[in-house]
Design a protein around this motif. Structure first.
Motif, short mmCIF file in Angstrom:
data_model
loop_
_atom_site.label_atom_id
_atom_site.label_comp_id
_atom_site.label_asym_id
_atom_site.label_seq_id
_atom_site.Cartn_x
_atom_site.Cartn_y
_atom_site.Cartn_z
N ARG A 169 -0.17 12.81 -5.58
CA ARG A 169 1.26 13.07 -5.61
C ARG A 169 1.96 12.35 -6.75
N PHE A 170 1.60 11.08 -6.97
CA PHE A 170 2.32 10.26 -7.94
C PHE A 170 1.58 10.03 -9.25
N GLY A 171 0.34 10.53 -9.36
CA GLY A 171 -0.41 10.34 -10.60
C GLY A 171 -0.82 8.90 -10.81
N MET A 172 -1.07 8.17 -9.71
CA MET A 172 -1.46 6.77 -9.77
C MET A 172 -2.89 6.61 -9.26
N ASP A 173 -3.55 5.54 -9.65
CA ASP A 173 -4.87 5.24 -9.11
C ASP A 173 -4.74 4.73 -7.67
N ASP A 174 -5.79 4.95 -6.86
CA ASP A 174 -5.79 4.46 -5.48
C ASP A 174 -5.56 2.95 -5.41
N GLU A 175 -6.09 2.24 -6.38
CA GLU A 175 -6.02 0.77 -6.35
C GLU A 175 -4.61 0.24 -6.57
N ASN A 176 -3.70 1.11 -6.99
CA ASN A 176 -2.30 0.71 -7.18
C ASN A 176 -1.44 0.91 -5.94
N ILE A 177 -2.08 1.27 -4.82
CA ILE A 177 -1.34 1.62 -3.61
C ILE A 177 -1.76 0.74 -2.44
N ILE A 178 -0.77 0.30 -1.67
CA ILE A 178 -1.03 -0.40 -0.42
C ILE A 178 -0.26 0.33 0.68
N ILE A 179 -0.88 0.50 1.84
CA ILE A 179 -0.26 1.19 2.96
C ILE A 179 0.19 0.16 4.00
N GLY A 180 1.40 0.33 4.51
CA GLY A 180 1.92 -0.60 5.49
C GLY A 180 2.38 0.10 6.76
N SER A 181 2.55 -0.66 7.81
CA SER A 181 3.11 -0.15 9.06
C SER A 181 4.62 -0.01 8.86
N GLY A 182 4.99 1.09 8.24
CA GLY A 182 6.34 1.24 7.72
C GLY A 182 6.45 0.50 6.39
N SER A 183 7.39 0.89 5.54
CA SER A 183 7.57 0.14 4.30
C SER A 183 8.04 -1.28 4.59
N ASP A 184 8.59 -1.50 5.81
CA ASP A 184 9.00 -2.84 6.22
C ASP A 184 7.86 -3.84 6.08
N GLN A 185 6.66 -3.43 6.47
CA GLN A 185 5.54 -4.36 6.42
C GLN A 185 5.19 -4.73 4.97
N VAL A 186 5.33 -3.79 4.06
CA VAL A 186 5.06 -4.09 2.66
C VAL A 186 6.11 -5.08 2.14
N ILE A 187 7.35 -4.92 2.57
CA ILE A 187 8.40 -5.88 2.21
C ILE A 187 8.02 -7.27 2.71
N GLU A 188 7.59 -7.34 3.96
CA GLU A 188 7.19 -8.61 4.56
C GLU A 188 6.07 -9.27 3.76
N LEU A 189 5.05 -8.49 3.40
CA LEU A 189 3.92 -9.04 2.65
C LEU A 189 4.37 -9.57 1.30
N ALA A 190 5.27 -8.84 0.64
CA ALA A 190 5.75 -9.25 -0.68
C ALA A 190 6.54 -10.55 -0.60
N VAL A 191 7.39 -10.66 0.43
CA VAL A 191 8.18 -11.88 0.60
C VAL A 191 7.27 -13.07 0.88
#
Length: 365
Positions: free
Chosen positions: A78-100
């Protein structure tokens, strides 16, 4: 029992009231309750998703594919990105939490808009860091963002476009120009939870993750399946960034954080572009009715690039009283007084749901 002092002043995040609670509290027939509070897709999800999920229920004894290969492959295409550039979260909220958690501590600062998604602040308070906010409400004032950035040097800057809970969106060109002035050690998180709607309404607001990540090495882009794809109950979001950022987030990601059902649902939803297109088309057709209604009733409405509208009231009208009165009639909307706004946020529903909202609000006013 003692707990960490820095969590003492954290307010528990309150989602939109569930239909079941309204039924129980006010004795309203479930079929007479309309929930327009949480920005869910009123069309539900794709029928293809429903069929796919039914077919894999028998495998619930097995852990999900923790590589999330199928979903990552779909997002990669969909986005023309490599798989390794993507992380899946339990909602985008979880990705926010991991980043913080990965980037900040009690000595750090984050920078957000004055009114924006509440979980940025909540997660920042989890680690005790300081929250810096602009004075803006219905827009992202990027000049003020830059002034505060230079003064405070935050570890993370959150840009929510389109913005929740107001619905406004920044021009992509302005976002890119702003990020180009930010030091590479400051993580800029671009939250595109409603980007599918913004792209459809105005191309100047559209931000493509690949363009963003190719240009900047300090950006994390967020997306979700909870809105346009109608999978709020499945809790699937994603982050896209340079590999070095994704690697750090993966160190904090819990194993099997997405269920088998959720992975399959998101993978299939991604392929049903017709469902998303039709949902977005209905959304903006119905939004015209909200704009006409607001003009007729002399209510201020913020130009929205999402699947909700924000209606702002002049005193003595009170948004909390309005929301409560609607709730007692079975109409669930979101009161924004907690954000310092005399306003309510209303998800754009199906035609009959929107008609009922107009009728009840006119009765109250």
């Amino acid at each position: 029992m003692k707990f960490n002092k820095h969590i003492e002043n954290i307010k528990t995040y309150e989602g939109g009231k569930p239909i079941e609670l309204v039924v129980r509290e006010f004795g309203i027939d479930p079929k007479d309750v309309v929930k327009l509070a949480s920005n869910e897709n009123p069309n539900g999800c794709s029928l293809k998703v429903q069929d796919a999920v039914k077919n894999i229920v028998a495998n619930m004894a097995l852990y999900p594919d923790d590589s999330m290969m199928k979903l990552k492959a779909g997002l990669s295409r969909r986005f023309g990105m490599d798989d390794e550039n993507i992380i899946i979260g339990s909602g985008s909220d979880q990705v926010i939490e991991l980043a913080v958690y990965a980037k900040t501590n009690k000595e750090s600062k984050i920078l957000t808009n004055g009114v924006t998604f509440a979980m940025y602040e909540v997660y920042a308070k989890h680690v005790g860091c300081e929250i810096i906010k602009t004075t803006s409400t219905d827009t992202h004032d990027l000049e003020q963002f830059y002034t505060l950035y230079k003064e405070h040097k935050p570890e993370i800057i959150f840009l929510c476009t389109p913005n929740n809970p107001t619905g406004d969106a920044s021009d992509a060109k302005e976002i890119f120009e702003f990020i180009s002035k930010i030091d590479s050690d400051t993580l800029v998180i671009v939250d595109g939870a409603y980007m599918e709607y913004a792209k459809a309404k105005d191309a100047s607001k559209a931000i493509e993750p690949k363009e963003l990540i190719d240009k900047f090495d300090n950006v994390l882009y967020l997306g979700t399946f909870s809105k346009a794809y109608g999978l709020g109950g499945m809790r699937v979001g994603y982050g896209i960034a340079r590999l070095d950022i994704i690697k750090q987030l993966y160190k904090l990601r819990p194993p099997f954080n997405i269920t088998t059902l959720s992975l399959e649902a998101a993978s299939v939803a991604l392929e049903d572009e017709e469902f998303v297109k039709n949902s977005i088309e209905m959304n903006f057709n119905e939004m015209k009715r909200y704009k006409n209604f607001a003009n007729e009733q002399k209510i201020d409405i913020i130009e929205s690039y999402t699947n909700f509208v924000t209606l702002c009231f002049e005193k003595p009208k009170n948004s909390s009283k309005i929301a409560d009165a609607l709730l007692k009639r079975g109409m669930i909307v979101r009161d924004l007084s907690g954000y310092g706004m005399n306003a309510i946020r209303v998800t754009v529903g199906k035609p009959e749901q929107n008609s009922k909202f107009f009728e009840l609000l006119v009765e109250y006013l």
